[in-house]
Design a protein around this motif. Structure first.
Motif, PDB file in Angstrom:
ATOM      1  N   ALA A 126      38.138  33.022  21.582  1.00  0.00           N
ATOM      2  CA  ALA A 126      39.309  33.132  21.309  1.00  0.00           C
ATOM      3  C   ALA A 126      40.085  33.272  20.618  1.00  0.00           C
ATOM      4  CB  ALA A 126      39.260  33.896  23.042  1.00  0.00           C
ATOM      5  N   TYR A 180      31.357  38.545  18.667  1.00  0.00           N
ATOM      6  CA  TYR A 180      31.638  37.741  20.268  1.00  0.00           C
ATOM      7  C   TYR A 180      30.590  36.902  20.851  1.00  0.00           C
ATOM      8  CZ  TYR A 180      36.040  41.342  19.848  1.00  0.00           C
ATOM      9  OH  TYR A 180      36.811  41.685  19.438  1.00  0.00           O
ATOM     10  N   LEU A 213      38.548  38.600  25.435  1.00  0.00           N
ATOM     11  CA  LEU A 213      36.707  37.915  25.632  1.00  0.00           C
ATOM     12  C   LEU A 213      35.979  38.255  26.696  1.00  0.00           C
ATOM     13  CD1 LEU A 213      35.450  36.690  23.017  1.00  0.00           C
ATOM     14  CD2 LEU A 213      36.044  35.147  23.571  1.00  0.00           C
TER      15      LEU A 213
END
Length: 296
Positions: A22, A8, A32
């Motif tokens: 996202a 991420y 996220l």
């Protein structure tokens, strides 16, 4: 710190936006945001600073990013290898083949193999490519076998088994002046423009070697693929040396005999010497060898 958090972080660093990232990752933006925040807490420093709607890496974030990328890329490679290993040992057979080959050869080969193994779960993946690409894909473990020429194979890691032999003949338009020569010889090719294959291809290398042995340098006006070369000759653009692989000659074309022309186009089965084949790949190898007894 988890792999998901690092993934991420790298993606947000590349995009600079939480919302866009996202959407790409198919997760909710709050999830996220929470993952990035938790990673920062574990690291003990901030990774991003916000300016307007855009996120920028902090000094610490810039320093940490290369290490996170290394981990994410390693994970991606591991996932790819997992897929390769899974396919290798669960029935998949992967091969590539080059031209010119008879257009029916590969379909008939596959059909016969499936008929012989109709009660077994086997998947086959295949594609056409140049010999150089096939050898490279073999070495990189992308395929189990390659059907190709030997003119570009100079590698001790690769084993070649001869399968098929096609004669190479002189093909001209039936209105070509060469048709009027009663006893045609290779030196007569110097009197008319010629057509050859893509420069550097297996067929082109074999033909150029033949010309060198005959001590001639014909005027090659055009170069094209094996799939298109008959079309070029049919349009009257010149003569060509074409492998007679079972594909019917187009209307308006004529094969001329030359006593010096004894060229053959050989197709080989290529495989890695150090490669352990799956049980299904071993069955396929055995079938290919028995199938090709009629061609040799």
């Amino acid at each position: 710190m988890t792999l998901a958090q690092l993934k991420y972080f790298v993606k947000v660093a590349q995009n600079g936006h939480l919302t866009q990232t996202a959407k790409e990752l198919l997760i909710a933006q709050p999830s996220l945001t929470q993952a990035i925040k938790k990673l920062e807490e574990e690291l003990g420093f901030s990774l991003f600073e916000k300016k307007g709607r855009v996120l920028f890496l902090t000094k610490e974030g810039k320093e940490f990013l290369p290490y996170a990328i290394t981990v994410v890329e390693s994970l991606h490679k591991a996932e790819q290898m997992q897929d390769l290993i899974y396919k290798r040992y669960t029935g998949n057979i992967r091969f590539a083949y080059t031209r010119p080959m008879s257009p029916n050869y590969i379909p008939n080969l596959i059909r016969g193999f499936f008929l012989k193994n109709e009660n077994k779960k086997i998947n086959i993946e295949s594609y056409s490519a140049a010999t150089a690409v096939i050898i490279n894909d073999l070495k990189n473990d992308k395929i189990d076998f390659g059907f190709c020429s030997d003119s570009e194979v100079q590698d001790d890691e690769i084993k070649l088994i001869r399968l098929i032999e096609y004669p190479i003949k002189l093909v001209v338009n039936e209105k070509d002046p060469l048709c009027k020569i009663q006893q045609l010889h290779v030196k007569d090719l110097m009197t008319a423009p010629g057509i050859s294959y893509t420069e550097g291809s297996s067929m082109d290398q074999e033909i150029q070697k033949f010309f060198k042995e005959q001590e001639i340098t014909p005027d090659i006006h055009y170069r094209t693929s094996s799939e298109e070369i008959q079309n070029f000759v049919s349009c009257g653009l010149g003569w060509a040396l074409i492998a007679q692989n079972g594909v019917p000659m187009m209307d308006g074309l004529k094969i001329l005999e030359m006593p010096e022309l004894k060229l053959k186009r050989n197709t080989y089965l290529a495989m890695r010497k150090d490669r352990e084949l799956s049980k299904n790949a071993q069955k396929f190898l055995g079938y290919v060898l028995s199938y090709n007894e009629k061609f040799i």
